[in-house]
Design an enzyme around this catalytic site. Structure first.
Site, short mmCIF file in Angstrom:
data_model
loop_
_atom_site.label_atom_id
_atom_site.label_comp_id
_atom_site.label_asym_id
_atom_site.label_seq_id
_atom_site.Cartn_x
_atom_site.Cartn_y
_atom_site.Cartn_z
N CYS A 294 56.83 -28.66 94.66
CA CYS A 294 55.73 -29.31 93.95
C CYS A 294 55.33 -30.61 94.67
CB CYS A 294 56.10 -29.55 92.49
SG CYS A 294 54.67 -29.88 91.42
N HIS B 45 57.61 -24.21 91.16
CA HIS B 45 58.97 -24.64 90.81
C HIS B 45 59.89 -23.42 90.82
CE1 HIS B 45 58.37 -28.87 89.53
NE2 HIS B 45 57.13 -28.47 89.32
N GLU C 10 62.96 -23.20 91.18
CA GLU C 10 64.28 -23.43 90.56
C GLU C 10 64.38 -22.83 89.17
OE1 GLU C 10 61.98 -27.33 89.65
OE2 GLU C 10 62.02 -25.74 91.17
#
Length: 552
Positions: free
Chosen positions: A381, A526, A528
């Site tokens: 990001c 993102h 993750e």
């Protein structure tokens, strides 16, 4: 009809209710049941999207674009299911909806009260998630601590909910602290006794008590808690601090929690398939060697602000057979004079997401260090935007290149330091290689208005990103307002920056990378949030593998 489990917490916050609830979810799913999970937060914010990570840790984003509590990340990682906006709601969102209805006249002039209106709205959310998910079992964690004024409507709603369903369809699990008093050389049960007494005074009798402690909770201690709290001794379980949160499900399973819960709910105890979790823990224990990863961020004083990033690095490390040592580095403390000292011993550099200009220049320096010294880099990001700004300044010749997000701050600081509007104009004239999305131009509200949730990304054939994923189109979750400015794409490409992923129409830059570098990949998304213990995210796995190769 779905069965419902409510998880409450006692004595203090941050006990690990979320891990306990997620662990139970994992065990029940391992026995073949469809499980979904929900977090009810008592605070008055509508959602955590506008809250500082210093206040509440990371903001977790679901596939459908809900900005939720960080416990949703634990839930998804433990039960390996994508949750939705129905999986998290706050007292603020309940009040917001009720007040909107009152303003429309939906209550026909009636008095709007906590009981029945707030409690009915909470129960409606419980029914809704059960209906939409089609789950066999819904696990709902009530945030806060028993005794808090703000959580009373949730406890009352859960109490009412139990009376409205057939016997055996609802149970309560209470997670409570059993502290160790060093001077007395023993653990103490009195805090738990008082917590359960408070819970019972609200009309709720716990069916199970999970004792959180950093010391052994003996059978005698559990028997004492059972006697004073009117709970069978077999239903008082110990949950002692573990080296890994992924060991908690096995600890509770060894004490028979899942089997006892199913018996209480009137469901058969099918065979539990815990082989994937045991395999992950075995692989974790077998890891040899280490890698040191610098996470250069803004909220490093609270590791929970980067919880999913840290977890994803751990998942990737296990897949690569390495222990990942995460070094949280404050971007504000990096400058030209110390960047080599701070990052020189690192095997990889990761710049995560964030907002605001503070620490951004340090993130740019970190990206530049990784680029120039061929240190594996992963940008997430704002980490992509930092990498693009650094490349634009130092390779593409766009002096002072930055993001439109910071123009007003740059102009204000320039004004203070120089000649009023002239300095401000000069500051605003820098190349804005990252700019506001056109559809965001007229947005004034901060909450829930960004580009949120899963979006498709088309990967360039032959790129490192495409090789990592192994497929041409992927879906990743987003949370941002600003994008790479298309006016500079050709200039950046001519200088060597590869746009390796775009929106399907090619309009938005989703990923960039540097050819010839051991690993320099950045994504606007993102990733993750989609990493799982047994399925590490491809970008994290590739990044950690490159870091391990660098370490040699």
């Amino acid at each position: 009809m779905a069965k419902h489990i409510f998880v409450t917490g006692g004595v203090v916050s941050s006990l690990g209710k979320g891990i306990t609830a997620a662990s139970l979810g994992h065990l029940l799913k391992a026995r073949g049941y469809k499980v979904t999970m929900q977090k009810m937060d008592p605070y008055l914010n509508v959602d955590p999207g506008t809250m500082s990570p210093f206040q509440h840790g990371e903001v977790f984003v679901t596939e459908d674009g809900h900005e939720g509590d960080l416990d949703l990340g634990h839930y998804e990682r433990f039960i390996d299911e994508n949750l939705s906006r129905e999986s998290n709601f706050t007292q603020g969102s309940i009040y917001q909806a009720l007040i909107a209805r009152e303003r429309r006249g939906d209550f026909l002039g009636g008095t709007v009260q906590v009981i029945p209106h707030v409690t009915e709205a909470i129960k409606e959310r419980l029914r809704r998630i059960a209906g939409q998910s089609g789950a066999d079992i819904v696990i709902s964690e009530i945030g806060g601590t028993i005794g808090d004024i703000e959580s009373l409507p949730f406890i009352e709603a859960a109490r009412q909910f139990k009376t409205e369903l057939p016997p055996g369809d609802v149970l309560f699990a209470h997670v409570s602290l059993v502290p160790y008093i060093a001077a007395a050389h023993e653990v103490k049960t009195k805090p738990t006794q008082h917590s359960v007494k408070e819970l019972r005074s609200l009309g709720v009798q716990p069916d199970f008590i999970v004792c959180r402690s950093d010391h052994e909770v003996s059978d005698a201690v559990r028997a004492k808690i059972a006697m004073f709290c009117d709970v069978p001794a077999d239903n008082v379980l110990a949950c002692v601090d573990a080296p890994s949160i992924y060991e908690v499900p096995l600890s509770l399973h060894d004490q028979g929690l899942d089997e006892k819960v199913l018996a209480r709910l009137g469901l058969p105890a099918r065979e539990a398939d815990l082989a994937p979790l045991r395999g992950f823990l075995a692989a974790s224990a077998a890891c040899e060697g280490e890698v040191d990863i610098a996470v250069v961020g803004k909220y490093v004083s609270l590791p929970d602000a980067y919880l999913s990033v840290i977890e994803a690095l751990g998942h990737a490390g296990v897949a690569c057979g390495r222990h990942v040592n995460v070094h949280l580095v404050d971007g504000e403390e990096i400058d030209e004079g110390n960047v080599a000292e701070v990052l020189g011993g690192m095997d990889g550099v990761l710049v995560p997401g964030g907002f605001g200009r503070r620490a951004f220049e340090g993130k740019i320096l970190a990206a530049g260090w990784a680029r120039a010294h061929e240190v594996p880099y992963l940008g997430i990001c704002l980490g992509l935007q930092a990498a693009v700004c650094e490349f634009a300044r130092n390779v593409a010749g766009l002096r002072g290149a930055t993001s439109a997000e910071f123009v007003e701050e740059i102009a204000a600081s320039a004004t203070e330091a120089s000649e009023g509007h002239l300095a401000a104009a000069a500051a605003s004239a820098v190349p804005l290689v990252v700019d506001l999305m056109p559809e965001q131009a007229d947005v004034e509200d901060k909450g829930g208005t960004m580009r949120l949730g899963a979006y498709p990304c088309r990967l360039v054939p032959g790129s490192r990103a495409e090789a990592a994923y192994g497929e041409p189109v992927v879906y990743e979750r987003h949370r941002h307002r600003f994008e790479v400015n298309n006016a500079y794409r050709d200039r950046l490409a001519e200088a060597g920056l590869v746009v390796s992923g775009t929106s399907p129409d090619g309009r938005l830059v989703e990923m960039v990378e540097l050819p010839g570098h051991p690993w320099f990949v950045a994504t606007q998304a993102h990733p993750e949030f989609k990493s799982r213990p047994t399925r590490p995210h491809p970008l994290f796995r590739g990044f950690v593998a490159a870091a391990a190769a660098r370490r040699g």
